[in-house]
Scaffold this motif. Structure first.
Motif, PDB file in Angstrom:
ATOM      1  N   LEU A  67       3.850  55.941  34.194  1.00 58.54           N
ATOM      2  CA  LEU A  67       2.752  56.702  33.583  1.00 58.54           C
ATOM      3  C   LEU A  67       3.216  58.074  33.099  1.00 58.54           C
ATOM      4  CD1 LEU A  67      -0.286  55.849  35.868  1.00 58.54           C
ATOM      5  CD2 LEU A  67       0.060  55.215  33.488  1.00 58.54           C
ATOM      6  N   SER A  68       4.053  58.752  33.886  1.00 60.09           N
ATOM      7  CA  SER A  68       4.520  60.065  33.444  1.00 60.09           C
ATOM      8  C   SER A  68       5.434  59.948  32.223  1.00 60.09           C
ATOM      9  CB  SER A  68       5.217  60.816  34.580  1.00 60.09           C
ATOM     10  OG  SER A  68       6.364  60.132  35.011  1.00 60.09           O
ATOM     11  N   LEU A  69       6.233  58.875  32.138  1.00 58.56           N
ATOM     12  CA  LEU A  69       7.044  58.677  30.944  1.00 58.56           C
ATOM     13  C   LEU A  69       6.183  58.379  29.722  1.00 58.56           C
ATOM     14  CD1 LEU A  69      10.173  56.713  32.156  1.00 58.56           C
ATOM     15  CD2 LEU A  69      10.058  59.033  31.268  1.00 58.56           C
ATOM     16  N   LEU A  70       5.095  57.638  29.918  1.00 65.43           N
ATOM     17  CA  LEU A  70       4.180  57.374  28.813  1.00 65.43           C
ATOM     18  C   LEU A  70       3.510  58.667  28.350  1.00 65.43           C
ATOM     19  CD1 LEU A  70       2.730  55.197  27.058  1.00 65.43           C
ATOM     20  CD2 LEU A  70       0.956  55.228  28.798  1.00 65.43           C
ATOM     21  N   ILE A  71       3.040  59.456  29.321  1.00 64.87           N
ATOM     22  CA  ILE A  71       2.391  60.728  28.981  1.00 64.87           C
ATOM     23  C   ILE A  71       3.400  61.690  28.363  1.00 64.87           C
ATOM     24  CG2 ILE A  71       1.220  62.742  29.968  1.00 64.87           C
ATOM     25  CD1 ILE A  71       0.012  60.806  32.040  1.00 64.87           C
ATOM     26  N   PHE A  72       4.669  61.605  28.774  1.00 66.76           N
ATOM     27  CA  PHE A  72       5.725  62.452  28.210  1.00 66.76           C
ATOM     28  C   PHE A  72       6.123  61.984  26.811  1.00 66.76           C
ATOM     29  CE2 PHE A  72      10.407  62.920  27.727  1.00 66.76           C
ATOM     30  CZ  PHE A  72      10.450  64.285  27.564  1.00 66.76           C
ATOM     31  N   GLY A  73       6.189  60.676  26.609  1.00 66.65           N
ATOM     32  CA  GLY A  73       6.711  60.134  25.360  1.00 66.65           C
ATOM     33  C   GLY A  73       5.808  60.328  24.161  1.00 66.65           C
ATOM     34  N   ILE A  74       4.514  60.175  24.340  1.00 67.56           N
ATOM     35  CA  ILE A  74       3.581  60.282  23.212  1.00 67.56           C
ATOM     36  C   ILE A  74       3.574  61.692  22.605  1.00 67.56           C
ATOM     37  CG2 ILE A  74       1.146  60.123  22.557  1.00 67.56           C
ATOM     38  CD1 ILE A  74       0.979  57.732  24.514  1.00 67.56           C
ATOM     39  N   PRO A  75       3.436  62.759  23.414  1.00 69.70           N
ATOM     40  CA  PRO A  75       3.517  64.096  22.795  1.00 69.70           C
ATOM     41  C   PRO A  75       4.889  64.397  22.199  1.00 69.70           C
ATOM     42  CG  PRO A  75       2.572  64.268  24.986  1.00 69.70           C
ATOM     43  CD  PRO A  75       3.031  62.871  24.821  1.00 69.70           C
TER      44      PRO A  75
END
Length: 109
Positions: A67-75
């Motif tokens: 989840l943190s990689l997803l939240i990191f990757g989109i921005p």
């Protein structure tokens, strides 16, 4: 308002990278300092001290990492379109934030 969106995205990406490092450190310290005072310690009290409890905490760590990689990757993708390679400073800022947050979050020395 549009001017502040990129600042908010950069802050969210730095915080998400810090969260990624926290979960990664918590998982890599399996059966050492991280699991003595895990961030999921109060979640699985009925399985505390058992192999099932350790597996559940590891599963929650993996979910936190993804989840943190997803939240990191989109921005990061959005910011890369505008600022190109300057966004590579965001993980450095997230790592510095991790150095301040990790001792508190992980109960390590």
């Amino acid at each position: 308002m549009k001017k502040y969106v990129h600042i908010i995205l950069a802050c969210a990406a730095a915080i998400a990278f810090c969260a990624f490092l926290v979960f990664l450190f918590d998982l890599s310290s399996f059966d050492r300092i991280g699991k003595m005072c895990s961030i999921w310690e109060s979640t699985f009290r009925e399985y505390a001290g058992t192999a099932r409890g350790a597996a559940l905490m590891a599963d929650m760590d993996m979910l936190g990492i993804l989840l943190s990689l997803l939240i990191f990757g989109i921005p990061m993708l959005e910011l890369f379109l505008r600022y190109k390679y300057w966004v590579m400073l965001i993980p450095i800022i997230g790592f510095i934030l991790f150095l301040f947050i990790a001792p508190i979050t992980l109960c390590s020395v």
